[in-house]
Write a protein that holds these residues in place. Structure first.
Motif: not given
Length: 311
Positions: A204-209
């Motif tokens: 997921g973008l939020s976690l990976d970012l």
């Protein structure tokens, strides 16, 4: 098991396309590859029935495809050229989905082999066994850095622009089993500009970012209006009651690339995007720690780090 394994190895050996890199492949105690550089990029993923796929619902070919594709996505995240893969199977003793262990193994590889050929990643070995548990597929992918080296996740700098290679969210509706690993895009972009940092969006973008920012010692501001939301995420939102944006930020298993580049390089890529690539600017890297989401009206709020969790 010994007879089944010998028959299966011979079945697989006859289906493997020839590769100039493979000096010794399936059928010996170990593989021997010819590499063009002295460095090797290696990655591995373990996929389990009930966690990453469902043998009761998903075709074995799709399961096999995914097992190899997630590893090729990891190579893409480092801008490495695929060189080969090792595949090991723990097959349910009683089979699965109405298939015997041997039939299940063959259909898993039927899903992998076209992908292996497409991206130049021949399957050069592995292991096969049966047990009393669920289907487990373990893949180790091997790759080579290009002349520009690998791209890591710890090189983002304040002022960089954050880009993604496609729409996000809703992948569990089907994309997670049939996505295209962004190997070609990664190699093309790496050749075109200097990529400061890059990773694939698996959780997921939020976690990976947040992971990219932590590795780089920076923060980020994401423009809510710029996040590309997939049609599957919008459809899923109608059943969950959550906003489509939340699904795009947190669903996971998108397997698009997230990259950080200088403003000049971002302008260059966005104004003259290399053939076969799609890029969307979603925000910027900042010096202060933490990831912030800017709403269309200008209000700022912390971006909660939620994503796909393996259970």
């Amino acid at each position: 098991m010994a007879g089944m394994e010998l028959d299966f190895v011979e079945w697989l050996r006859q289906r493997m396309p020839k590769s100039s890199q493979v000096r010794i492949g399936i059928g010996d105690d170990a593989a021997l590859l010819t590499l063009s550089r002295p460095e090797l990029v290696a990655t591995a993923d373990l996929l389990i029935d009930g966690v990453h796929f469902l043998t009761a619902e998903h075709p074995p070919e799709a399961i096999g495809y995914k097992a190899l594709a997630v590893n090729l996505s990891d190579l893409a995240a480092m801008a490495a050229k695929p060189a080969g893969a090792l595949v090991s199977l723990a097959l349910p003793r009683d089979g699965a989905g109405g298939l015997t262990p041997s039939e299940l193994a063959k259909r898993l590889f039927d899903g992998m082999l076209p992908l292996a050929e497409e991206f130049g990643s021949p399957i050069v070995g592995g292991d096969t066994n049966v047990h009393a548990g669920p289907l487990v597929v373990s893949v180790t992918a091997l790759g080579e850095p290009t002349g520009r080296g690998v791209v890591r996740r710890d090189g983002a700098r304040p002022g960089d622009v954050l880009l993604v290679t496609g729409e996000l969210g809703g992948s569990l509706a089907g994309k997670h089993l049939g996505f295209t690993p962004r190997v070609t895009e990664a190699l093309t972009l790496h050749q075109t500009v200097e990529l400061q940092a890059m990773m694939d969006l698996s959780d997921g973008l939020s976690l990976d970012l947040a992971r990219l920012c932590k590795a780089s010692g920076v923060g980020a501001v994401v423009e809510a209006a710029a996040v590309p939301i997939s049609a599957a995420a919008s459809a899923l939102a109608m059943t969950t009651g959550d906003l489509p944006l939340k699904h795009a930020l947190s669903d996971g298993e998108d397997f698009e690339l997230l990259l950080s580049v200088s403003p000049d390089d971002a302008d260059r890529l966005l104004s003259d995007t290399p053939p076969g690539c799609r890029l969307i600017a979603i925000g910027k890297v900042v010096a202060s720690e933490g990831v912030t989401l800017r709403q269309p009206d200008g209000t700022m709020e912390p971006l909660l780090t939620s994503g796909y969790e393996h259970r």
